[in-house]
Write a protein that holds these residues in place. Structure first.
Motif, PDB file in Angstrom:
ATOM      1  N   LEU A 200     -13.043  12.711  14.077  1.00 16.97           N
ATOM      2  CA  LEU A 200     -14.047  12.692  13.585  1.00 16.97           C
ATOM      3  C   LEU A 200     -14.478  12.551  12.035  1.00 16.97           C
ATOM      4  O   LEU A 200     -14.216  11.084  11.217  1.00 16.97           O
ATOM      5  CB  LEU A 200     -15.382  12.577  14.092  1.00 16.97           C
ATOM      6  N   LEU A 201     -13.422  13.797  11.760  1.00 19.42           N
ATOM      7  CA  LEU A 201     -12.879  13.724  10.204  1.00 19.42           C
ATOM      8  C   LEU A 201     -12.056  13.409   9.915  1.00 19.42           C
ATOM      9  O   LEU A 201     -12.203  12.287   8.596  1.00 19.42           O
ATOM     10  CB  LEU A 201     -12.788  14.857  10.023  1.00 19.42           C
ATOM     11  N   VAL A 202     -11.211  13.162  10.697  1.00 17.36           N
ATOM     12  CA  VAL A 202      -9.569  12.188  10.131  1.00 17.36           C
ATOM     13  C   VAL A 202     -10.117  11.071  10.295  1.00 17.36           C
ATOM     14  O   VAL A 202      -9.991  10.191   9.471  1.00 17.36           O
ATOM     15  CB  VAL A 202      -8.952  12.389  11.420  1.00 17.36           C
ATOM     16  N   ILE A 203     -10.981   9.959  10.447  1.00 20.12           N
ATOM     17  CA  ILE A 203     -11.264   8.827  10.673  1.00 20.12           C
ATOM     18  C   ILE A 203     -12.451   8.743   8.664  1.00 20.12           C
ATOM     19  O   ILE A 203     -11.893   7.691   8.025  1.00 20.12           O
ATOM     20  CB  ILE A 203     -12.617   8.350  11.870  1.00 20.12           C
ATOM     21  N   GLY A 204     -12.997   9.801   9.588  1.00 19.32           N
ATOM     22  CA  GLY A 204     -13.838  10.029   7.495  1.00 19.32           C
ATOM     23  C   GLY A 204     -13.071   9.759   6.639  1.00 19.32           C
ATOM     24  O   GLY A 204     -12.486   9.091   5.896  1.00 19.32           O
ATOM     25  N   PHE A 205     -12.157  10.976   6.405  1.00 15.70           N
ATOM     26  CA  PHE A 205     -11.048  11.002   5.529  1.00 15.70           C
ATOM     27  C   PHE A 205     -10.147   9.555   4.906  1.00 15.70           C
ATOM     28  O   PHE A 205      -9.995   9.080   3.987  1.00 15.70           O
ATOM     29  CB  PHE A 205     -10.142  11.826   6.001  1.00 15.70           C
ATOM     30  N   PHE A 206      -9.652   8.219   6.393  1.00 15.57           N
ATOM     31  CA  PHE A 206      -9.140   7.300   6.187  1.00 15.57           C
ATOM     32  C   PHE A 206      -9.993   6.185   5.806  1.00 15.57           C
ATOM     33  O   PHE A 206      -9.157   5.465   5.734  1.00 15.57           O
ATOM     34  CB  PHE A 206      -7.522   7.879   7.137  1.00 15.57           C
ATOM     35  N   THR A 207     -11.081   6.424   6.110  1.00 11.01           N
ATOM     36  CA  THR A 207     -11.899   5.345   5.516  1.00 11.01           C
ATOM     37  C   THR A 207     -12.803   5.280   4.050  1.00 11.01           C
ATOM     38  O   THR A 207     -13.586   4.974   3.675  1.00 11.01           O
ATOM     39  CB  THR A 207     -13.288   5.186   6.802  1.00 11.01           C
ATOM     40  N   THR A 208     -11.838   6.045   3.526  1.00 15.24           N
ATOM     41  CA  THR A 208     -12.542   6.511   2.301  1.00 15.24           C
ATOM     42  C   THR A 208     -11.563   6.397   1.386  1.00 15.24           C
ATOM     43  O   THR A 208     -10.454   6.896   0.996  1.00 15.24           O
ATOM     44  CB  THR A 208     -12.850   8.111   2.239  1.00 15.24           C
ATOM     45  N   ASN A 209     -11.685   5.345  -0.172  1.00 13.80           N
ATOM     46  CA  ASN A 209     -11.127   5.324  -1.220  1.00 13.80           C
ATOM     47  C   ASN A 209     -11.300   6.633  -1.840  1.00 13.80           C
ATOM     48  O   ASN A 209     -12.377   6.680  -2.548  1.00 13.80           O
ATOM     49  CB  ASN A 209     -11.665   3.920  -1.648  1.00 13.80           C
ATOM     50  N   PRO A 210     -10.173   7.493  -2.509  1.00 15.55           N
ATOM     51  CA  PRO A 210     -10.408   8.600  -3.212  1.00 15.55           C
ATOM     52  C   PRO A 210     -10.376   8.180  -4.219  1.00 15.55           C
ATOM     53  O   PRO A 210     -11.146   9.193  -5.349  1.00 15.55           O
ATOM     54  CB  PRO A 210      -9.302   9.081  -2.365  1.00 15.55           C
ATOM     55  N   LYS A 211     -10.409   7.354  -4.542  1.00 12.59           N
ATOM     56  CA  LYS A 211     -11.009   7.025  -6.560  1.00 12.59           C
ATOM     57  C   LYS A 211     -11.670   5.835  -6.331  1.00 12.59           C
ATOM     58  O   LYS A 211     -11.791   6.001  -7.856  1.00 12.59           O
ATOM     59  CB  LYS A 211      -9.419   6.275  -6.700  1.00 12.59           C
TER      60      LYS A 211
END
Length: 241
Positions: A22-33
């Motif tokens: 779930l954390l990995v999914i949350g990480f990759f579904t966020t634009n860091p900029k």
């Protein structure tokens, strides 16, 4: 009995792997900029669960007073700042109020955490540039007005090294005034002892809702006047602790 413990261990490992996924999914579904103006319930769940787990792992015993003073609807919350653990404790205690923190830009570079909080509408503030800082405060006002989040900010601007309150940046109180919502004044104490106590001792942490100033009472007041008042009652409460 052996089979029971093996089943329990297997179940725990499965839960850990599921949570990691779930954390990995949350990480990759966020634009860091990107700065988000719509909060993600999925990411709020991840941040809330992580904060709850952190309080358990760090053996925190949190005592909360004054929750009966909390207002209905959106608000701005201000608190003193003694430790890097303050946001974890504050988020955990007030998780149902859907807070979005105004925070220093470096916090958004923390692995995993920095991305997750972006999706919870956290806002970086550039205290070295007054115009950029004003834009951040206006974005915070819009989050309240659009019912996306209540706003949390540390008016000291940084952590106190000795536990004593630092001078306030009272301009942050304008968020509550412009959004026409209550100002919630909170103190947190005990978090400064977590590092020296962990992992051998529990740490007692106190979170006190000291006072709530209504939106009506904020009208017509200078932010410096309100900041001085908040500073005084925070200081008094911390001395009592």
């Amino acid at each position: 009995m052996g089979k029971f413990f093996l089943s329990l261990l297997f179940g725990c490992l499965c839960l850990i792997l599921l949570y990691a996924l779930l954390l990995v999914i949350g990480f990759f579904t966020t634009n860091p900029k990107r700065l988000y103006d719509k909060a993600s319930n999925y990411h709020r769940f991840l941040v809330s669960s992580a904060a709850w787990i952190a309080t358990k792992v760090m053996h925190l015993k949190i005592e909360v007073t004054g929750l009966e003073k909390m207002p209905q609807g959106r608000f701005e919350l201000i608190s003193n700042h003694r430790s890097a653990y303050d946001p974890i404790v504050t988020w955990n205690v007030f998780r149902k109020y859907q807070l979005a923190f105004i925070s220093k830009p470096e916090n958004f570079d923390i692995p995993f955490f920095g991305r997750m909080v972006r999706r919870c509408c956290f806002l970086p503030i550039d205290r070295e540039n007054a115009r950029n800082a004003a834009r951040t405060l206006q974005a915070a006002v819009k989050l309240i007005q659009n019912d996306e989040a209540s706003i949390m900010v540390y008016p000291e601007g940084t952590r106190s090294k000795d536990g004593k309150l630092l001078p306030f940046h009272s301009g942050v109180i304008k968020v509550a005034q412009k959004a026409e919502v209550p100002l919630v004044i909170v103190t947190v104490s005990g978090t400064e002892n977590i590092t020296k106590n962990y992992p051998w001792k529990n740490t007692k942490v106190y979170v006190d809702v000291v006072e709530v100033i209504s939106a009506e009472a904020l009208k017509g007041k200078r932010s410096t006047q309100l900041g001085d008042y908040a500073y005084k009652i925070m200081e008094q409460k911390l001395l009592e602790r």
